[in-house]
Write a protein that holds these residues in place. Structure first.
Motif, PDB file in Angstrom:
ATOM      1  N   THR A   8      -2.405 -11.782   3.604  1.00 45.44           N
ATOM      2  CA  THR A   8      -1.624 -10.676   3.072  1.00 45.44           C
ATOM      3  C   THR A   8      -0.202 -11.269   3.270  1.00 45.44           C
ATOM      4  OG1 THR A   8      -1.254  -8.415   3.486  1.00 45.44           O
ATOM      5  CG2 THR A   8      -1.722  -9.594   5.300  1.00 45.44           C
ATOM      6  N   ARG A  21       2.689   2.712   3.212  1.00 41.01           N
ATOM      7  CA  ARG A  21       1.311   3.664   3.008  1.00 41.01           C
ATOM      8  C   ARG A  21       1.875   5.153   2.468  1.00 41.01           C
ATOM      9  NH1 ARG A  21       0.629   1.373   8.189  1.00 41.01           N
ATOM     10  NH2 ARG A  21       1.945   2.777   9.337  1.00 41.01           N
ATOM     11  N   THR A  34      -6.774  -6.686  -2.975  1.00 39.38           N
ATOM     12  CA  THR A  34      -7.880  -7.041  -2.008  1.00 39.38           C
ATOM     13  C   THR A  34      -9.238  -6.858  -2.576  1.00 39.38           C
ATOM     14  OG1 THR A  34      -6.492  -5.915  -0.238  1.00 39.38           O
ATOM     15  CG2 THR A  34      -8.908  -6.332   0.500  1.00 39.38           C
ATOM     16  N   HIS A 340     -18.490  -4.492   7.957  1.00 36.18           N
ATOM     17  CA  HIS A 340     -17.205  -4.406   7.216  1.00 36.18           C
ATOM     18  C   HIS A 340     -17.206  -3.814   5.814  1.00 36.18           C
ATOM     19  CE1 HIS A 340     -15.190  -6.507  10.289  1.00 36.18           C
ATOM     20  NE2 HIS A 340     -15.331  -7.901   9.991  1.00 36.18           N
ATOM     21  N   ASP A 349     -10.949   2.946   6.891  1.00 38.39           N
ATOM     22  CA  ASP A 349      -9.645   2.638   6.902  1.00 38.39           C
ATOM     23  C   ASP A 349      -9.317   1.312   5.909  1.00 38.39           C
ATOM     24  OD1 ASP A 349      -9.392  -0.327   8.149  1.00 38.39           O
ATOM     25  OD2 ASP A 349     -10.207   0.757   9.799  1.00 38.39           O
ATOM     26  N   GLU A 350      -8.046   1.342   5.578  1.00 38.23           N
ATOM     27  CA  GLU A 350      -7.480   0.424   4.464  1.00 38.23           C
ATOM     28  C   GLU A 350      -7.827  -1.090   4.944  1.00 38.23           C
ATOM     29  OE1 GLU A 350      -2.858   0.405   5.403  1.00 38.23           O
ATOM     30  OE2 GLU A 350      -3.610   2.163   4.687  1.00 38.23           O
ATOM     31  N   HIS A 351      -7.999  -1.385   6.139  1.00 40.88           N
ATOM     32  CA  HIS A 351      -8.274  -2.859   6.361  1.00 40.88           C
ATOM     33  C   HIS A 351      -9.649  -3.424   6.323  1.00 40.88           C
ATOM     34  CE1 HIS A 351      -4.159  -2.440   8.116  1.00 40.88           C
ATOM     35  NE2 HIS A 351      -4.457  -1.466   8.660  1.00 40.88           N
ATOM     36  N   CYS A 352     -10.723  -2.440   6.066  1.00 42.48           N
ATOM     37  CA  CYS A 352     -12.077  -2.853   6.023  1.00 42.48           C
ATOM     38  C   CYS A 352     -12.331  -4.315   5.056  1.00 42.48           C
ATOM     39  CB  CYS A 352     -13.087  -2.052   5.765  1.00 42.48           C
ATOM     40  SG  CYS A 352     -12.894  -0.659   7.152  1.00 42.48           S
ATOM     41  N   ALA A 354      -9.979  -6.291   3.794  1.00 45.26           N
ATOM     42  CA  ALA A 354      -9.324  -7.470   4.290  1.00 45.26           C
ATOM     43  C   ALA A 354     -10.139  -8.071   5.285  1.00 45.26           C
ATOM     44  CB  ALA A 354      -8.057  -7.085   4.697  1.00 45.26           C
ATOM     45  N   ARG A 355     -10.723  -7.521   6.226  1.00 49.45           N
ATOM     46  CA  ARG A 355     -11.707  -7.897   7.203  1.00 49.45           C
ATOM     47  C   ARG A 355     -13.001  -8.620   6.683  1.00 49.45           C
ATOM     48  NH1 ARG A 355     -11.214  -2.527   9.720  1.00 49.45           N
ATOM     49  NH2 ARG A 355      -9.207  -2.588  11.116  1.00 49.45           N
TER      50      ARG A 355
END
Length: 410
Positions: A8, A21, A34, A340, A349-352, A354-355
């Motif tokens: 990122t 955000r 993503t 994930h 959450d907004e990171h799943c 990317a994980r």
């Protein structure tokens, strides 16, 4: 191997991140970037399965007598063994059922599924109708007749997927086997099922986890309510017996009555299983049309706490998330990917996403070979820990990649 990791470029300063955000357009752009990265990896996963994995294991992974091989060597060539685990026959049956569903050579896939159904319903079966652990390489019959819930769960899982691909005899075998499991292995007094016959002196979560997975697959294949009821009972067993009530973590071993493990050496958690239950609990909620189990978020959080900076999953940790065994295997990474994806679908959450991208890249960069095989494990020092390729690993990879295709719609 050249890394293709997605990085990122978004700011990490907390004030900048907060401003971003609050900007709906920027959040949408982040989501789309993503999602594009994840969809691109889904296409890569599809190509790897269709062009490399399925051809390799259909060519090198089958004995002349139609049993599935235990393993290949590190150069993707067959290795001879004198026994075959029943779970391998089951997992490879699932893999070729998935291959057919994905559009790979239907005639060839059907033959391979048929080989697996024949092995599971023939030489793998004990006189009492339960499943044993190992059959001889010549296919003559069982050489380890121990009734094993773990192996049985995978046979049921494979039967379900074979039935979904048109093998009607697999459905009949599944109905008979699950009836035998209920009649001969159910532990009415304490809950769950005997992990083996003769019974051991400890209760194990892992076979019950896979029996849940099997019953969800059986319910998908024929929608009989008893499969769903059995799955729901296993989820209750998790809630009431397997989860540590203080930390919310999942133990591996228990006393005969599901009491907490007393041996300090066995009071660890496996992060891979924390992640695996996340996916299974979502799958159960979807099938049963129930609310999400609160344990999902706790299990996911403890799993995340054990990851390294690049998202790798390690073998064992304390309940607080400190790694106590830094070795790592392929299957652990695939379970993290599924978790994930499950949490991404729920908008956790907004990171799943990317994980999920990061986890996929770990798999492709460090574990999977271009020829369709895998490096099964690494030692804690990062050195390769296996000189062969267990066929049983393919189930984990193919299932995770099929989930990736489903979630992304690729």
């Amino acid at each position: 191997m050249v890394s293709r990791r997605w990085k990122t470029s978004w700011p990490v300063d907390s004030k900048q991140a907060s401003n971003l955000r609050s900007d709906g357009l920027v959040r949408t752009e982040l989501y789309l970037m993503t999602s594009t990265a994840l969809s691109r990896r889904a296409r890569e996963a599809r190509d790897w399965m269709l062009d490399s994995c399925f051809p390799l294991w259909s060519r090198e992974g089958v004995l002349p007598n139609n049993l599935f091989r235990e393993k290949l060597d590190i150069t993707h060539r067959p290795l001879e063994t004198d026994r075959m685990r029943v779970r391998v026959q089951a997992r490879q049956t699932y893999m070729f059922a998935a291959a057919k569903r994905l559009g790979w050579d239907a005639g060839r896939a059907d033959r391979l599924i048929g080989y697996g159904v024949d092995a599971m319903s023939g030489p793998s079966v004990r006189a009492d109708g339960l499943i044993g652990r190992c059959i001889s390489a010549d296919g003559a019959g069982l050489i380890d007749e121990t009734a094993d819930l773990y192996d049985t769960a995978f046979v049921l899982f494979a039967y379900a997927h074979a039935a979904m691909q048109g093998h009607e005899d697999a459905a009949a075998h599944a109905r008979q086997l699950i009836a035998n499991v209920d009649a001969k292995l159910e532990d009415v007094a304490h809950g769950g099922y005997a992990e083996s016959l003769p019974r051991g002196d400890r209760r194990l979560q892992n076979p019950h986890m896979h029996l849940l997975e099997a019953n969800l697959a059986l319910y998908e294949s024929d929608e009989r309510r008893d499969h769903l009821e059995r799955a729901s009972a296993l989820v209750r067993l998790l809630d009431e017996k397997m989860l540590h009530q203080v930390s919310g973590t999942l133990g591996e071993t228990f006393g005969p009555d599901w009491s907490e493990e007393r041996d300090p050496a066995l009071r660890f958690i496996e992060p891979g299983h924390q992640f695996e239950w996340v996916w299974l609990l979502k799958s159960h909620a979807d099938a049963a049309h129930t609310d999400l189990n609160p344990a999902m978020s706790k299990l996911y959080d403890i799993g995340l706490r054990t990851l390294d900076a690049e998202g790798r999953v390690f073998a064992k940790a304390t309940r607080e998330g400190q790694i106590v065994d830094g070795s790592r295997r392929t299957w652990m990474q695939t379970e993290a990917l599924k978790a994930h994806l499950a949490m991404m679908e729920l908008g956790a959450d907004e990171h799943c996403e990317a994980r999920a991208v990061e986890c996929f890249d770990v798999l492709m960069d460090e574990y999977l070979t271009p020829e369709g095989g895998w490096i099964d494990c690494y030692h804690a020092d990062g050195q390769v820990g296996a000189d062969d390729m267990p066929a049983s690993t393919g189930y984990h990879v193919v299932l995770a990649f099929c989930e990736l295709l489903r979630v992304t719609g690729v």
